[in-house]
Design a protein around this motif. Structure first.
Motif, PDB file in Angstrom:
ATOM      1  N   ILE A  91      70.997  -9.154  47.242  1.00 59.37           N
ATOM      2  CA  ILE A  91      70.049  -8.965  45.888  1.00 59.37           C
ATOM      3  C   ILE A  91      69.789 -10.233  45.190  1.00 59.37           C
ATOM      4  O   ILE A  91      68.629 -10.448  45.118  1.00 59.37           O
ATOM      5  N   ALA A  92      70.807 -11.127  44.810  1.00 58.67           N
ATOM      6  CA  ALA A  92      70.705 -12.307  44.080  1.00 58.67           C
ATOM      7  C   ALA A  92      69.515 -13.128  45.030  1.00 58.67           C
ATOM      8  O   ALA A  92      68.792 -13.822  44.804  1.00 58.67           O
ATOM      9  N   ALA A  93      70.189 -13.362  46.187  1.00 59.91           N
ATOM     10  CA  ALA A  93      69.372 -14.228  47.205  1.00 59.91           C
ATOM     11  C   ALA A  93      67.957 -13.690  47.114  1.00 59.91           C
ATOM     12  O   ALA A  93      66.998 -14.482  47.336  1.00 59.91           O
ATOM     13  N   GLY A  94      67.699 -12.569  47.335  1.00 63.18           N
ATOM     14  CA  GLY A  94      66.491 -11.981  47.375  1.00 63.18           C
ATOM     15  C   GLY A  94      65.325 -12.224  46.290  1.00 63.18           C
ATOM     16  O   GLY A  94      63.965 -12.138  46.508  1.00 63.18           O
ATOM     17  N   CYS A  95      65.974 -12.309  45.198  1.00 69.57           N
ATOM     18  CA  CYS A  95      65.205 -12.552  43.882  1.00 69.57           C
ATOM     19  C   CYS A  95      64.927 -14.078  43.681  1.00 69.57           C
ATOM     20  O   CYS A  95      63.987 -14.344  42.945  1.00 69.57           O
ATOM     21  N   PHE A  96      65.476 -14.896  44.655  1.00 69.86           N
ATOM     22  CA  PHE A  96      65.254 -16.339  44.583  1.00 69.86           C
ATOM     23  C   PHE A  96      64.810 -16.947  45.746  1.00 69.86           C
ATOM     24  O   PHE A  96      65.197 -17.986  46.411  1.00 69.86           O
ATOM     25  N   GLN A  97      63.845 -16.253  46.738  1.00 71.95           N
ATOM     26  CA  GLN A  97      63.422 -16.819  47.846  1.00 71.95           C
ATOM     27  C   GLN A  97      64.600 -17.022  48.765  1.00 71.95           C
ATOM     28  O   GLN A  97      64.201 -17.769  49.726  1.00 71.95           O
ATOM     29  N   GLY A  98      65.259 -16.000  48.748  1.00 69.61           N
ATOM     30  CA  GLY A  98      66.524 -16.085  49.943  1.00 69.61           C
ATOM     31  C   GLY A  98      66.443 -14.920  51.026  1.00 69.61           C
ATOM     32  O   GLY A  98      65.350 -14.065  50.889  1.00 69.61           O
ATOM     33  N   PHE A  99      67.392 -14.679  51.819  1.00 67.51           N
ATOM     34  CA  PHE A  99      67.185 -13.893  52.607  1.00 67.51           C
ATOM     35  C   PHE A  99      68.924 -13.146  52.792  1.00 67.51           C
ATOM     36  O   PHE A  99      69.765 -13.657  52.035  1.00 67.51           O
ATOM     37  N   PRO A 100      68.788 -12.113  53.582  1.00 68.88           N
ATOM     38  CA  PRO A 100      70.375 -11.377  53.696  1.00 68.88           C
ATOM     39  C   PRO A 100      71.449 -12.284  54.059  1.00 68.88           C
ATOM     40  O   PRO A 100      71.274 -13.107  54.721  1.00 68.88           O
ATOM     41  N   VAL A 101      72.678 -11.988  53.427  1.00 69.44           N
ATOM     42  CA  VAL A 101      73.864 -12.821  53.694  1.00 69.44           C
ATOM     43  C   VAL A 101      74.971 -11.781  54.262  1.00 69.44           C
ATOM     44  O   VAL A 101      74.899 -10.767  54.112  1.00 69.44           O
ATOM     45  N   SER A 102      76.075 -12.771  54.682  1.00 66.46           N
ATOM     46  CA  SER A 102      77.146 -12.065  55.002  1.00 66.46           C
ATOM     47  C   SER A 102      78.177 -12.935  54.603  1.00 66.46           C
ATOM     48  O   SER A 102      78.229 -14.242  54.395  1.00 66.46           O
ATOM     49  N   THR A 103      79.512 -12.563  55.320  1.00 67.69           N
ATOM     50  CA  THR A 103      80.778 -13.283  54.805  1.00 67.69           C
ATOM     51  C   THR A 103      80.912 -14.184  56.270  1.00 67.69           C
ATOM     52  O   THR A 103      80.605 -13.785  57.217  1.00 67.69           O
ATOM     53  N   SER A 104      81.431 -15.555  55.678  1.00 65.63           N
ATOM     54  CA  SER A 104      81.595 -16.440  57.034  1.00 65.63           C
ATOM     55  C   SER A 104      83.030 -16.585  57.180  1.00 65.63           C
ATOM     56  O   SER A 104      83.501 -17.066  56.254  1.00 65.63           O
ATOM     57  N   GLY A 105      83.701 -16.280  58.145  1.00 64.64           N
ATOM     58  CA  GLY A 105      85.065 -16.480  58.489  1.00 64.64           C
ATOM     59  C   GLY A 105      85.309 -17.795  58.580  1.00 64.64           C
ATOM     60  O   GLY A 105      86.340 -18.079  58.032  1.00 64.64           O
ATOM     61  N   SER A 106      84.410 -18.695  59.221  1.00 62.65           N
ATOM     62  CA  SER A 106      84.914 -19.945  59.211  1.00 62.65           C
ATOM     63  C   SER A 106      84.762 -20.817  58.046  1.00 62.65           C
ATOM     64  O   SER A 106      85.568 -21.600  57.586  1.00 62.65           O
ATOM     65  N   ARG A 107      83.657 -20.672  57.298  1.00 64.19           N
ATOM     66  CA  ARG A 107      83.516 -21.180  55.915  1.00 64.19           C
ATOM     67  C   ARG A 107      84.857 -20.765  55.007  1.00 64.19           C
ATOM     68  O   ARG A 107      85.413 -21.298  54.087  1.00 64.19           O
ATOM     69  N   THR A 108      84.965 -19.414  55.033  1.00 65.84           N
ATOM     70  CA  THR A 108      86.223 -18.973  54.294  1.00 65.84           C
ATOM     71  C   THR A 108      87.470 -19.695  54.604  1.00 65.84           C
ATOM     72  O   THR A 108      88.244 -20.110  53.740  1.00 65.84           O
ATOM     73  N   ALA A 109      87.688 -19.813  55.887  1.00 67.60           N
ATOM     74  CA  ALA A 109      88.734 -20.605  56.413  1.00 67.60           C
ATOM     75  C   ALA A 109      88.986 -21.978  55.837  1.00 67.60           C
ATOM     76  O   ALA A 109      89.813 -22.510  55.347  1.00 67.60           O
ATOM     77  N   VAL A 110      87.837 -22.705  55.791  1.00 63.23           N
ATOM     78  CA  VAL A 110      87.750 -23.967  55.344  1.00 63.23           C
ATOM     79  C   VAL A 110      88.247 -23.990  54.042  1.00 63.23           C
ATOM     80  O   VAL A 110      88.841 -24.841  53.367  1.00 63.23           O
ATOM     81  N   ALA A 111      87.608 -23.159  53.020  1.00 66.56           N
ATOM     82  CA  ALA A 111      87.803 -22.976  51.577  1.00 66.56           C
ATOM     83  C   ALA A 111      89.241 -22.743  51.476  1.00 66.56           C
ATOM     84  O   ALA A 111      90.004 -23.525  50.577  1.00 66.56           O
ATOM     85  N   PHE A 112      89.660 -21.619  52.398  1.00 64.12           N
ATOM     86  CA  PHE A 112      91.206 -21.415  52.060  1.00 64.12           C
ATOM     87  C   PHE A 112      92.271 -22.590  52.413  1.00 64.12           C
ATOM     88  O   PHE A 112      92.951 -22.892  51.822  1.00 64.12           O
ATOM     89  N   GLN A 113      91.794 -23.302  53.571  1.00 62.55           N
ATOM     90  CA  GLN A 113      92.596 -24.416  54.044  1.00 62.55           C
ATOM     91  C   GLN A 113      92.726 -25.413  53.011  1.00 62.55           C
ATOM     92  O   GLN A 113      93.532 -26.376  53.024  1.00 62.55           O
ATOM     93  N   SER A 114      91.586 -25.769  52.313  1.00 59.63           N
ATOM     94  CA  SER A 114      91.367 -26.927  51.415  1.00 59.63           C
ATOM     95  C   SER A 114      91.925 -26.395  50.050  1.00 59.63           C
ATOM     96  O   SER A 114      91.783 -27.324  49.151  1.00 59.63           O
ATOM     97  N   GLY A 115      92.715 -25.290  49.664  1.00 56.99           N
ATOM     98  CA  GLY A 115      93.265 -24.926  48.703  1.00 56.99           C
ATOM     99  C   GLY A 115      92.517 -24.123  47.673  1.00 56.99           C
ATOM    100  O   GLY A 115      92.995 -23.943  46.447  1.00 56.99           O
ATOM    101  N   ALA A 116      91.411 -23.490  48.168  1.00 59.26           N
ATOM    102  CA  ALA A 116      90.936 -22.256  47.290  1.00 59.26           C
ATOM    103  C   ALA A 116      91.636 -21.294  46.779  1.00 59.26           C
ATOM    104  O   ALA A 116      92.489 -20.857  47.468  1.00 59.26           O
ATOM    105  N   ARG A 117      91.796 -21.187  45.329  1.00 57.08           N
ATOM    106  CA  ARG A 117      92.490 -20.101  44.797  1.00 57.08           C
ATOM    107  C   ARG A 117      91.818 -19.009  44.093  1.00 57.08           C
ATOM    108  O   ARG A 117      92.212 -17.815  44.005  1.00 57.08           O
ATOM    109  N   THR A 118      90.544 -19.182  43.488  1.00 53.08           N
ATOM    110  CA  THR A 118      89.669 -18.399  42.933  1.00 53.08           C
ATOM    111  C   THR A 118      88.272 -18.472  43.124  1.00 53.08           C
ATOM    112  O   THR A 118      87.865 -19.212  44.134  1.00 53.08           O
TER     113      THR A 118
END
Length: 582
Positions: free
Chosen positions: A310-337
């Motif tokens: 919904i947030a993306a649709g209000c600012f010229q965006g399109f539907p989104v989903s979760t990315s396993g690869s990007r989540t893995a990168v964030a997790f391996q890089s130390g993401a905590r919150t």
């Protein structure tokens, strides 16, 4: 009044988990979240642009979508590490909905409006699914159909990006049409050598680094080297198409509008996209919930991913989903919150405001390489081979799902995959496993004669097990099998139904049981039930089946067998049961 206000304030963090996280945020976590957010940005920018073009939209919309998805999920999503944004699996589905609707004029502004309305629809569907606790709809795609669907999607994406990788474009629809047009263009000599060289080099670099050094930002390395190659080798003068100057600044809040007549087509597409997005999100969230020790809340995950769309649709965006690869990168890089996502959004905004020309020399073949690398990660050939070894019917299901996506298109493919999953469940209820039980030497209890060699039986007794709820769909199957048992010679005196797997009996099946019992009684065979659950027995009684009196029900198979032996003065004799299933 004060208590009521306090209650409302207390409910706000529950409705918006991100606020609760920020209120309790520990400064000691900022360093890890900051580093993870900056590392994540190096992946978000090129992938966001590439997946936008995969969806048939301007590259800049991918960055807008990425920013709003990160912000929306950071506020409303329950997971502390999940990363949302443009996704390679959704890109072809968005294009399949949007491109035909704008084909007449080809205006990018119109395409963006359609995609934004689609995002609002997907977001609303997903949020409502979470509010009404409809997380089970993510199960409509079984694992075999997911494997087949993803392999078909991977092939579709790969073929669609090959022309861009080779430096030209084709005017064709569908996997076969695009493949034929690509082959004809290559044979006609339309390949731009410099474009193919830079695209192939990026693809080899990305896939090679991801395999050898997964934590290294391979996409960033490929993008930086591709931009450098443009300057060093004058690739623009050699026919290599570049991304060009991106619009500076941030888009205003926009409520998109489209013709009312097109809303039905958009809604149909939104339902399919929502299903894929939810399935991807629930599965990815489950994996990372185990890694972080969090408890998965599927309904809140749906609200979070819906808020992001919904947030993306209000600012010229399109539907989104979760990315396993990007989540893995964030997790391996130390993401905590969720602060990691906020850092990533802030970094992309900084690029758009302070350095919009930073990516103007990015070659289009490099973006094609990013997308192709993502498509290769979607493919699961090993999964297909495993299904072929484990269960041939599931392999066939995956193969049909694959062909549906490849030959019918992405939207029809997802519809076919869902339909196949539902039909597969219905098939297993319609024709469940059935067994004749007997006694085997050295083993207690009663066992399936198809898997255990039975050594003795009681004359005139058949013990029949039906491994499914007894419903309208399989009532005929049950009736026909019992009739065949009753017609065998020597004719059984009792047929004991080992009913522990029968977890329900509907009214259609109840009527069938009443008619079947009357028919068997007239022929001299008694139908009794063992181990039927109390709740199911109570339900049968509410149907008013007078024929199925209490003396037809036994607590265990053993007590039913003992009652038969005592009533008819028979003992166990050597040899296996004469009764068999067809």
């Amino acid at each position: 009044m004060a208590a009521h206000a306090t209650s409302r304030l207390g409910a706000l963090p529950r409705a918006v988990p991100g606020l609760a996280m920020l209120r309790s945020y520990r400064p000691s976590l900022l360093g890890k979240d900051l580093v993870a957010g900056l590392v994540l940005t190096t992946l978000l920018v090129p992938q966001g642009m590439a997946y936008a073009e995969l969806a048939g939209l301007p590259a800049i919309t991918g960055l807008y979508t990425t920013i709003l998805a990160l912000l929306g999920y950071a506020l409303f999503g329950p997971s502390r590490v999940l990363v949302l944004g443009p996704d390679s699996s959704l890109g072809p589905m968005i294009a399949a909905v949007v491109v035909p609707l704008v084909a007449s004029d080809g205006d990018t502004g119109t395409a963006v409006a359609y995609a934004s309305v689609l995002a609002l629809m997907v977001g609303a569907i997903t949020v409502l699914a979470g509010v009404f606790k409809l997380g089970f709809i993510a199960d409509l795609l079984s694992r075999p159909t997911q494997i087949g669907y993803m392999n078909g999607l991977a092939l579709t994406i790969l073929v669609s990006q090959l022309p861009k990788l080779f430096g030209f474009s084709v005017d064709a629809d569908g996997l076969i049409g695009e493949a034929v047009a690509f082959a004809e263009a290559v044979s006609d000599g339309e390949t731009v050598g410099a474009a193919l060289a830079v695209g192939a080099a990026c693809l080899v670099l990305i896939t090679g680094l991801q395999h050898l050094w997964p934590i290294f930002p391979a996409v960033l390395a490929a993008v930086v080297l591709a931009i450098a190659a443009v300057a060093v080798f004058d690739l623009a003068d050699r026919g290599v198409e570049l991304v060009g100057e991106l619009p500076s600044g941030f888009p205003p809040l926009t409520l998109p509008t489209v013709p009312i007549g097109d809303l039905g087509l958009l809604l149909a597409g939104a339902l399919g996209i929502s299903l894929v997005s939810l399935t991807d999100t629930i599965s990815t969230a489950s994996v990372f919930a185990d890694k972080t020790g969090e408890e998965l809340d599927g309904d809140r995950e749906m609200i979070g991913v819906g808020a992001a769309s919904i947030a993306a649709g209000c600012f010229q965006g399109f539907p989104v989903s979760t990315s396993g690869s990007r989540t893995a990168v964030a997790f391996q890089s130390g993401a905590r919150t969720q602060v990691t996502g906020l850092v990533g959004a802030a970094a992309i905004i900084t690029v758009l405001v302070a350095a919009p020309g930073l990516l103007r020399n990015l070659p289009q073949p490099a973006l094609a390489a990013v997308v192709i690398a993502a498509s290769l990660s979607l493919a699961d050939i090993a999964g297909l081979r495993r299904l072929r070894r484990q269960r041939r019917s599931d392999f066939v299901l995956a193969l049909v799902a694959f062909l549906s996506v490849a030959l019918l298109g992405v939207l029809y493919g997802i519809a076919a995959a869902v339909g196949l999953s539902i039909l597969n469940v219905f098939r297993r209820v319609w024709w469940p496993h059935q067994a004749i039980l007997g006694r085997a030497s050295g083993l207690r209890g009663y066992h399936d004669t198809a898997y255990r060699e039975t050594t003795e039986h009681l004359p005139g007794l058949a013990i029949y097990r039906f491994d499914a709820p007894l419903l309208f769909a399989n009532a005929r199957t049950f009736r026909n099998q019992v009739r065949r048992l009753a017609a065998m010679e020597p004719r059984p005196v009792w047929i004991i139904v080992a009913a522990e797997p029968i977890t329900d009996v509907d009214t259609t099946a109840a009527d069938m049981l009443a008619d079947l019992d009357t028919e068997l009684d007239e022929a001299g065979t008694r139908l009794v039930f063992a181990e039927l659950k109390d709740a199911v027995q109570a339900k049968v009684r509410t149907y008013g089946l007078a024929a199925l009196s209490d003396d037809r029900f036994y607590a265990t198979i053993r007590t039913a067998v003992e009652a038969y032996a005592a009533t008819h003065a028979v003992t166990w004799v050597p040899g296996s049961s004469p009764y068999r299933l067809d």
